[in-house]
Design an enzyme around this catalytic site. Sequence first.
Site, PDB file in Angstrom:
ATOM      1  N   HIS A 186       0.846  -1.202   0.000  1.00 28.53           N
ATOM      2  CA  HIS A 186       0.000   0.000   0.000  1.00 28.53           C
ATOM      3  C   HIS A 186       0.879   1.248   0.000  1.00 28.53           C
ATOM      4  O   HIS A 186       2.032   1.206   0.439  1.00 28.53           O
ATOM      5  CB  HIS A 186      -0.925   0.023   1.219  1.00 28.53           C
ATOM      6  CG  HIS A 186      -1.782  -1.194   1.344  1.00 28.53           C
ATOM      7  ND1 HIS A 186      -2.936  -1.372   0.616  1.00 28.53           N
ATOM      8  CD2 HIS A 186      -1.639  -2.314   2.101  1.00 28.53           C
ATOM      9  CE1 HIS A 186      -3.484  -2.542   0.925  1.00 28.53           C
ATOM     10  NE2 HIS A 186      -2.705  -3.136   1.811  1.00 28.53           N
ATOM     11  N   GLY A 200      12.465 -19.445  12.075  1.00 31.14           N
ATOM     12  CA  GLY A 200      11.023 -19.421  11.875  1.00 31.14           C
ATOM     13  C   GLY A 200      10.356 -18.143  12.340  1.00 31.14           C
ATOM     14  O   GLY A 200      10.849 -17.434  13.217  1.00 31.14           O
ATOM     15  N   ARG A 203      26.291 -11.255  16.948  1.00 26.70           N
ATOM     16  CA  ARG A 203      27.715 -11.630  16.916  1.00 26.70           C
ATOM     17  C   ARG A 203      28.046 -12.204  15.540  1.00 26.70           C
ATOM     18  O   ARG A 203      27.146 -12.447  14.725  1.00 26.70           O
ATOM     19  CB  ARG A 203      28.042 -12.658  18.003  1.00 26.70           C
ATOM     20  CG  ARG A 203      27.237 -13.946  17.891  1.00 26.70           C
ATOM     21  CD  ARG A 203      27.671 -14.961  18.940  1.00 26.70           C
ATOM     22  NE  ARG A 203      27.348 -14.504  20.276  1.00 26.70           N
ATOM     23  CZ  ARG A 203      26.217 -14.795  20.909  1.00 26.70           C
ATOM     24  NH1 ARG A 203      25.294 -15.517  20.287  1.00 26.70           N
ATOM     25  NH2 ARG A 203      25.991 -14.371  22.118  1.00 26.70           N
TER      26      ARG A 203
END
Length: 219
Positions: free
Chosen positions: A133, A165, A206
């Site tokens: 949008h 995930g 890291r």
Amino acid sequence: MSPIYFIRKIYRGLRFLYYKLSRGYSWLISCFKFYLNGVDFQRDFVGYGIPILDINMKGKFSIGKKFWFNGGKYHAMGGRQQQCYFVVAAGGELTIGNNVGVTSVAIICHNNISIGDNVKIGINTVIYDTDFHSLYADMRNSIPERLDGVKTKPVVIKEGAFIGGHTTILKGVTIGKNSIVGAGSVVFQSIPDEQIWAGNPAVYIRDTSPYYQPAFKTA
């Protein structure tokens, strides 16, 4: 042995048979859907679950060798186990390299998304190269909604990257070679090679080098 033991053994056997049959069924239907959507793909892929595809006739979608995907209620039991979604709009180009594995992903390409070789993408990750949008309220709220001001930028995920995930990757991002994105991260800036990032927004944690262990010891 109790009758419940034998019932459980039968149940486990039926479940194993289902998964064996599902692999063949998923492969066959996925091939048909890839073909109908004009996908350039290799037939050595492994699929569990049927992907959702919406590839515009003016878009491009190519998949390299040894692609692996999981999706759906019974093949991605990690929470939020949707089917895999691959969407390419007119003028978009989605490229997936060799030996890539994904689970219940949604990849929406309006510009260009490139996923390199040996990339692994965790369950429920979404990758968007578009804002969908306009950033301007008058355009968003017009009837019909104006999309001429919507911004898109390419997304690049380099070779060997691992995406945890439930991650969201937004437009204009490059994720470096062998880098790791922690689960649940929101990534809206680029990540250099060989680094670990995580969080919302994702920040540097890291380097990956302390965790590197060579596969074979040399003399």
